[in-house]
Design a protein around this motif. Sequence first.
Motif, mmCIF file in Angstrom:
data_model
loop_
_atom_site.group_PDB
_atom_site.id
_atom_site.type_symbol
_atom_site.label_atom_id
_atom_site.label_comp_id
_atom_site.label_asym_id
_atom_site.label_seq_id
_atom_site.Cartn_x
_atom_site.Cartn_y
_atom_site.Cartn_z
ATOM 1 N N GLY A 506 0.842 -1.202 0.000
ATOM 2 C CA GLY A 506 0.000 0.000 0.000
ATOM 3 C C GLY A 506 0.872 1.245 0.000
ATOM 4 N N PRO A 507 0.324 2.378 -0.479
ATOM 5 C CA PRO A 507 1.146 3.591 -0.580
ATOM 6 C C PRO A 507 1.470 4.199 0.783
ATOM 7 C CG PRO A 507 -1.123 4.052 -1.177
ATOM 8 C CD PRO A 507 -1.056 2.579 -0.916
ATOM 9 N N LYS A 508 2.620 4.905 0.828
ATOM 10 C CA LYS A 508 2.912 5.682 2.037
ATOM 11 C C LYS A 508 2.013 6.919 2.034
ATOM 12 C CE LYS A 508 7.823 4.680 1.910
ATOM 13 N NZ LYS A 508 9.128 5.301 1.963
ATOM 14 N N ALA A 509 1.893 7.572 3.178
ATOM 15 C CA ALA A 509 1.020 8.750 3.247
ATOM 16 C C ALA A 509 1.844 9.963 3.676
ATOM 17 C CB ALA A 509 -0.089 8.483 4.258
ATOM 18 N N TRP A 510 1.402 11.142 3.221
ATOM 19 C CA TRP A 510 2.075 12.379 3.641
ATOM 20 C C TRP A 510 1.174 13.136 4.593
ATOM 21 C CZ3 TRP A 510 6.871 14.462 2.593
ATOM 22 C CH2 TRP A 510 7.646 13.783 1.653
ATOM 23 N N SER A 511 1.731 13.622 5.696
ATOM 24 C CA SER A 511 0.993 14.590 6.509
ATOM 25 C C SER A 511 1.990 15.444 7.283
ATOM 26 C CB SER A 511 0.000 13.887 7.458
ATOM 27 O OG SER A 511 0.647 13.350 8.553
ATOM 28 N N GLU A 512 1.619 16.708 7.433
ATOM 29 C CA GLU A 512 2.455 17.709 8.120
ATOM 30 C C GLU A 512 3.894 17.688 7.617
ATOM 31 O OE1 GLU A 512 1.924 16.773 12.226
ATOM 32 O OE2 GLU A 512 -0.232 16.997 12.069
ATOM 33 N N GLY A 513 4.036 17.598 6.299
ATOM 34 C CA GLY A 513 5.348 17.694 5.678
ATOM 35 C C GLY A 513 6.229 16.472 5.853
ATOM 36 N N LEU A 514 5.693 15.406 6.395
ATOM 37 C CA LEU A 514 6.499 14.188 6.585
ATOM 38 C C LEU A 514 5.847 13.002 5.882
ATOM 39 C CD1 LEU A 514 7.545 14.312 10.357
ATOM 40 C CD2 LEU A 514 9.054 14.544 8.391
ATOM 41 N N GLU A 515 6.719 12.159 5.334
ATOM 42 C CA GLU A 515 6.213 10.928 4.718
ATOM 43 C C GLU A 515 6.015 9.905 5.826
ATOM 44 O OE1 GLU A 515 8.823 8.730 2.070
ATOM 45 O OE2 GLU A 515 7.288 8.927 0.527
ATOM 46 N N ARG A 516 4.803 9.363 5.913
ATOM 47 C CA ARG A 516 4.499 8.411 6.991
ATOM 48 C C ARG A 516 4.117 7.061 6.410
ATOM 49 N NH1 ARG A 516 3.927 11.898 11.540
ATOM 50 N NH2 ARG A 516 3.950 14.033 10.778
ATOM 51 N N GLN A 517 3.992 6.075 7.291
ATOM 52 C CA GLN A 517 3.781 4.701 6.834
ATOM 53 C C GLN A 517 2.438 4.503 6.120
ATOM 54 O OE1 GLN A 517 5.913 1.492 7.391
ATOM 55 N NE2 GLN A 517 6.966 3.330 6.732
ATOM 56 N N GLY A 518 1.378 5.081 6.640
ATOM 57 C CA GLY A 518 0.051 4.870 6.035
ATOM 58 C C GLY A 518 -0.473 3.466 6.344
ATOM 59 N N HIS A 519 -1.687 3.195 5.885
ATOM 60 C CA HIS A 519 -2.321 1.888 6.153
ATOM 61 C C HIS A 519 -1.646 0.800 5.330
ATOM 62 C CE1 HIS A 519 -5.688 3.272 8.609
ATOM 63 N NE2 HIS A 519 -5.615 4.386 7.880
ATOM 64 N N VAL A 520 -1.712 -0.400 5.851
ATOM 65 C CA VAL A 520 -1.176 -1.540 5.091
ATOM 66 C C VAL A 520 -2.243 -1.984 4.093
ATOM 67 C CG1 VAL A 520 -0.382 -3.932 5.227
ATOM 68 C CG2 VAL A 520 0.283 -2.283 6.998
ATOM 69 N N ALA A 521 -1.848 -2.049 2.829
ATOM 70 C CA ALA A 521 -2.769 -2.499 1.777
ATOM 71 C C ALA A 521 -1.973 -3.384 0.820
ATOM 72 C CB ALA A 521 -3.370 -1.276 1.077
ATOM 73 N N GLY A 522 -2.375 -3.443 -0.425
ATOM 74 C CA GLY A 522 -1.658 -4.230 -1.425
ATOM 75 C C GLY A 522 -1.685 -5.720 -1.119
ATOM 76 N N VAL A 523 -0.739 -6.458 -1.655
ATOM 77 C CA VAL A 523 -0.719 -7.923 -1.505
ATOM 78 C C VAL A 523 -0.597 -8.303 -0.025
ATOM 79 C CG1 VAL A 523 0.473 -10.038 -2.199
ATOM 80 C CG2 VAL A 523 0.358 -8.122 -3.794
ATOM 81 N N ALA A 524 0.286 -7.608 0.705
ATOM 82 C CA ALA A 524 0.476 -7.932 2.128
ATOM 83 C C ALA A 524 -0.819 -7.681 2.902
ATOM 84 C CB ALA A 524 1.603 -7.102 2.717
ATOM 85 N N GLY A 525 -1.505 -6.583 2.583
ATOM 86 C CA GLY A 525 -2.764 -6.249 3.255
ATOM 87 C C GLY A 525 -3.783 -7.362 3.038
ATOM 88 N N GLU A 526 -3.855 -7.869 1.809
ATOM 89 C CA GLU A 526 -4.799 -8.955 1.491
ATOM 90 C C GLU A 526 -4.470 -10.214 2.296
ATOM 91 O OE1 GLU A 526 -7.573 -9.204 -0.491
ATOM 92 O OE2 GLU A 526 -7.400 -7.018 -0.313
ATOM 93 N N LEU A 527 -3.176 -10.536 2.338
ATOM 94 C CA LEU A 527 -2.767 -11.755 3.064
ATOM 95 C C LEU A 527 -3.106 -11.641 4.544
ATOM 96 C CD1 LEU A 527 0.705 -12.470 1.387
ATOM 97 C CD2 LEU A 527 -1.362 -13.866 1.208
ATOM 98 N N MET A 528 -3.002 -10.451 5.085
ATOM 99 C CA MET A 528 -3.320 -10.264 6.508
ATOM 100 C C MET A 528 -4.827 -10.332 6.732
ATOM 101 S SD MET A 528 -0.565 -7.480 7.783
ATOM 102 C CE MET A 528 0.957 -8.056 8.503
ATOM 103 N N LYS A 529 -5.564 -9.723 5.801
ATOM 104 C CA LYS A 529 -7.028 -9.743 5.923
ATOM 105 C C LYS A 529 -7.540 -11.171 5.919
ATOM 106 C CE LYS A 529 -8.819 -5.634 3.861
ATOM 107 N NZ LYS A 529 -9.170 -5.097 2.556
ATOM 108 N N LYS A 530 -6.944 -11.988 5.035
ATOM 109 C CA LYS A 530 -7.390 -13.382 4.916
ATOM 110 C C LYS A 530 -6.830 -14.255 6.031
ATOM 111 C CE LYS A 530 -7.813 -13.215 -0.113
ATOM 112 N NZ LYS A 530 -7.057 -13.436 -1.332
#
Length: 543
Positions: A506-530
């Motif tokens: 999943g994409p990283k997220a930007w807030s207050e001028g800093l790049e942050r981790q953001g939510h886990v998505a993508g293939v890894a997110g799917e594997l965790m959901k399942k």
Amino acid sequence: MSARLLRPLTRRLPPTSPACLRLVRPGTYNVSHFNPVVHSNTASLQIRSIARPYSSKLSPGEGMGHNTPQNQKQEQQSNQNQDNRKSDGPSSSSSSKNSKKSKLLLIAAAVFSGYLFHSIILRPNDLSLGDVPVLLGIVSPPSLNPTSFVPYTIVEREQVSSTAFIITVEPFDPLHRLMGGSEKKKKNARKNANKLRNELQEAWHHGLWCVEIKQPQLQVARDYTPLPPPVGQEREEMQRGRLRFLIRKMEGGEVSSYLSKLQVGDKVELRGPHLGFDVARRLGSSSLESSNSSGHGGGKEQGGRVVFLAGGTGIAPALQVARRLYGPVYEKRNGKKEEEEWKEIEDMPAIPPKMTIVWANRFREDCPDCEDLEALRKRGYLPPSLNNAKNTAAGGLMPYLQDIKAHHPEQFNYACTVDTEKKFIDAKTILDAVVSTTPNPKSPSSTTSLTKSTTNPSCPFHSSSALINVSDRQDHEARCKCASPANGKNLLMVSGPDGFIARFAGPKAWSEGLERQGHVAGVAGELMKKGKVNKEEWMVLKL
Ligand SMILES: Cc1cc2nc3c(=O)[nH]c(=O)nc-3n(C[C@H](O)[C@H](O)[C@H](O)COP(=O)(O)OP(=O)(O)OC[C@H]3O[C@@H](n4cnc5c(N)ncnc54)[C@H](O)[C@@H]3O)c2cc1C
């Protein structure tokens, strides 16, 4: 500046020589013969007063030391001159002082323009104005620091594929440039060695770190990740303060295109080190975690497994993590295993956590010889530390991976995928990698993960929900918020171009001028959901 220009002068006139002492005698002197650079600008220089008039204050045996008739005559002459000057009155004295000042200024200007011509016009990539204080010995060469850029020199460059290259840089010392291979150079290098080693040792001990490299014309900088030193050269490379980078030239990229054009001998400017995510603390292994900085004493049990998905140059942070977990790849020197020494220095665990790297590449040329080590051995190939070969930058990074595998066959695995061979990372690749790190139940390194009850949901090290807002630049300042000593989490790490990270985590997220981790998505997110990857035990880190 003046070191080079004044060298002929000091060589001809050592301070104790009579010739040199003649300089301080009142009288009129032609200075042009001292240095060709000042020749065109000066006709003569009058030296009329000195701190201690030599005629009256020098004791016998001091200075010239010879009270010859010729000297006495000169002395009388000089006294006569002084008397004459005294009778000229104050205005004459101040005008002659002014003329002396202006002549000195002229000389300085001439020397300075000569230096500028030499350094800026003749050797633009060599010395610069900023080097003058170092050359004059007023300050020592600046060392790598996180707030200002300091110059380094490219000492090796290797094109490892059509778009990627490895450069090795070492601190630029202007004095080295001027002195060539002299004794002074060696002495200076030794003086700086320990300082540099300490600075870099801290960064290597932390694990993940990067430095910025500047594009001087555009005044922009980008982050680059130092590779661990080549097999068997850790000590030497650290002492020289050398750093190696794997860089991919991006079409139209401002800094990577600029770097791709530089050659051995060229200067680059670096700022850092900038410490990244604290992997050791997240893994929670007591022997990896430093108790004084973790906020608690560190767990008693070994913990943590690592699956690292690296896309292209994303292999650099993967190798940094491997170096943190397994220590430097060593060589046998004088019958003593160097690894033992480093273990003491770095407090390495006796049995390190398990790690599997999956390295995705576009072309085979990016990862030649990425085969199972046994298959390579059957073909007669041995990693550098086993066949005593020196692994320089040449040969890319595979020898490094093979060497870790050779020394930690149970704990470490690697695999490569190549786009043009229609091999890609997918959900199955990730699951296989997760399984490959499953601890052997009989092994003393059997992993115990942090349970739900001991994890504080606001702990940036052990809670996935708290990790969402974490930025790598602030991570090393954070503290563990778990109530009891943490046994650790397993890490699924993803590093590479933005698209690669977004696809698998999943994409990283930007807030207050800093790049942050953001939510886990993508293939890894799917594997965790399942539930195929246990989200209580595994955390995803995007680099
Ligand atoms: C912590 C960290 C470590 C890193 N380590 C490494 C490393 O070890 N090795 C490495 O190679 N990289 C590394 N990187 C990536 C590196 O910092 C740079 O992002 C990379 O080299 C590209 O920088 P650049 O200036 O060449 O490209 P940029 O100028 O930033 O451009 C990037 C891409 O965008 C395109 N682009 C730019 N502007 C536009 C526009 N207006 N419209 C359309 N397209 C545009 C360019 O063509 C280019 O392809 C790391 C990054 C981070 C954050």
